[in-house]
Design an enzyme around this catalytic site. Sequence first.
Site, PDB file in Angstrom:
ATOM      1  N   SER A 271       0.784  -1.233   0.000  1.00 46.90           N
ATOM      2  CA  SER A 271       0.000   0.000   0.000  1.00 46.90           C
ATOM      3  C   SER A 271       0.817   1.284   0.000  1.00 46.90           C
ATOM      4  O   SER A 271       0.243   2.362  -0.155  1.00 46.90           O
ATOM      5  CB  SER A 271      -0.956   0.010   1.198  1.00 46.90           C
ATOM      6  OG  SER A 271      -2.046  -0.829   0.958  1.00 46.90           O
TER       7      SER A 271
ATOM      8  N   TYR B 253     -10.982   1.966   5.341  1.00 48.84           N
ATOM      9  CA  TYR B 253      -9.878   1.803   4.386  1.00 48.84           C
ATOM     10  C   TYR B 253     -10.352   0.877   3.276  1.00 48.84           C
ATOM     11  O   TYR B 253     -10.856  -0.212   3.541  1.00 48.84           O
ATOM     12  CB  TYR B 253      -8.688   1.194   5.120  1.00 48.84           C
ATOM     13  CG  TYR B 253      -7.400   1.109   4.345  1.00 48.84           C
ATOM     14  CD1 TYR B 253      -6.411   2.072   4.495  1.00 48.84           C
ATOM     15  CD2 TYR B 253      -7.149   0.041   3.495  1.00 48.84           C
ATOM     16  CE1 TYR B 253      -5.210   1.980   3.809  1.00 48.84           C
ATOM     17  CE2 TYR B 253      -5.964  -0.062   2.809  1.00 48.84           C
ATOM     18  CZ  TYR B 253      -4.995   0.909   2.968  1.00 48.84           C
ATOM     19  OH  TYR B 253      -3.811   0.801   2.284  1.00 48.84           O
ATOM     20  N   SER B 254     -10.188   1.308   2.029  1.00 54.55           N
ATOM     21  CA  SER B 254     -10.667   0.493   0.919  1.00 54.55           C
ATOM     22  C   SER B 254      -9.714   0.600  -0.267  1.00 54.55           C
ATOM     23  O   SER B 254      -9.495   1.692  -0.799  1.00 54.55           O
ATOM     24  CB  SER B 254     -12.065   0.929   0.490  1.00 54.55           C
ATOM     25  OG  SER B 254     -12.484   0.205  -0.653  1.00 54.55           O
ATOM     26  N   ASN B 255      -9.170  -0.524  -0.687  1.00 50.92           N
ATOM     27  CA  ASN B 255      -8.303  -0.548  -1.858  1.00 50.92           C
ATOM     28  C   ASN B 255      -9.042  -0.150  -3.126  1.00 50.92           C
ATOM     29  O   ASN B 255      -8.434   0.302  -4.091  1.00 50.92           O
ATOM     30  CB  ASN B 255      -7.694  -1.942  -2.004  1.00 50.92           C
ATOM     31  CG  ASN B 255      -6.748  -2.266  -0.868  1.00 50.92           C
ATOM     32  OD1 ASN B 255      -5.639  -1.767  -0.809  1.00 50.92           O
ATOM     33  ND2 ASN B 255      -7.199  -3.098   0.067  1.00 50.92           N
TER      34      ASN B 255
ATOM     35  N   GLY C 178       2.623  -0.854   4.275  1.00 50.81           N
ATOM     36  CA  GLY C 178       2.120  -1.683   3.188  1.00 50.81           C
ATOM     37  C   GLY C 178       2.280  -3.157   3.499  1.00 50.81           C
ATOM     38  O   GLY C 178       3.218  -3.551   4.192  1.00 50.81           O
TER      39      GLY C 178
END
Length: 353
Positions: free
Chosen positions: A74, A170-172, A306
């Site tokens: 991330s 939190y969202s990819n 990440g």
Amino acid sequence: MQTMMNVLVAAAVAAGGQAVDVRSDLEKIVAGKGATAALARVSDGGRTWSATAGVRDIERGGRPSPNGHFRIGSVTKTFVATVVLQLVDEGKVRLDDPVDQHLPGLVPDGERITVRGLLNHTSHLYDYMSEPGYSTNRWRGDARFRSYQPRELLKVAFAKKLPDDGKWHYSNTNYVVLGLLVEKLTGHPYGEEVTRRILRPLGLRHTMVPGDRAGLPSPHAKGYEPLPDLVDATRMNPSLDWAAGEMISTAADLERFMSALLGGRLTSEASLRAMRTTVETGAGFRYGLGLQAYPLPCGTVWGHSGELIGYLTFVFRSDSGTSMTLSINPSTRNPTTAEVMGIAVRTFCGSAG
């Protein structure tokens, strides 16, 4: 890819103010089965030093290289956010533009979700990596070599909705949409824009956007996953992460990138100020626009963490110019928050920091 860092750091904060032998700390994590390999790079602006521990290959041995490559997960988001803010500086997009203005019909409720909401994860879009088989933080067998297209990932994400709880999520998915936004505004693949705008100008020769390439450049330490015995998870197609987390780098390159970004060399002063404007997360840090802000006893450090199977990355920098980059290859367990943040606290707040 929400990492194990996304919890409160109170246990580590209690250790503030103490000097630390970082190499010793890394070796303790390895000895405690928290890592097969680990490397740290610390710079105070004038001096730089590195430490490594463990082995780069559990079968063949070999000391990990301080110049080793690793998957940054991330931390990719910070690169993508920087490109978006550069496009803001160029007048091609505004932070409060609704997504529908630039990508009409792509995102459900795109008329109310703003570019800013994507960048700081307040969009309330469902994270496609929450679905079974769609997270690169978990073993996926032969499917780990499959190639994915970004719109395919969005189809998975948009099939579900988050509960209307008003909380930060939190969202990819947000950064997949942002990757497509970069491509729409520039007419080029997002990876080419990252390369043209950041990697080449800063001379980050060991940082790359791999696309469908499964391997890592040499040198690198192998990444493993316990099943329950450790299996080699190094090779994989990272397109499942795309603009949310596919990149590969080194400690030296990440340090240079974060120093340039937070030093004001990559965006305007106004855009950097926007990136550092944070929202509360309830996860032990505040979140800006592609930046995490961690409170330490001696002040705030900025950066990002990440995670991608076999690799954990932490990049922190204080406003005084001290930086720390940490890469860990987990063993039969992930290192604890206290272990990782203990190193960070003592690096930034101890006598050496």
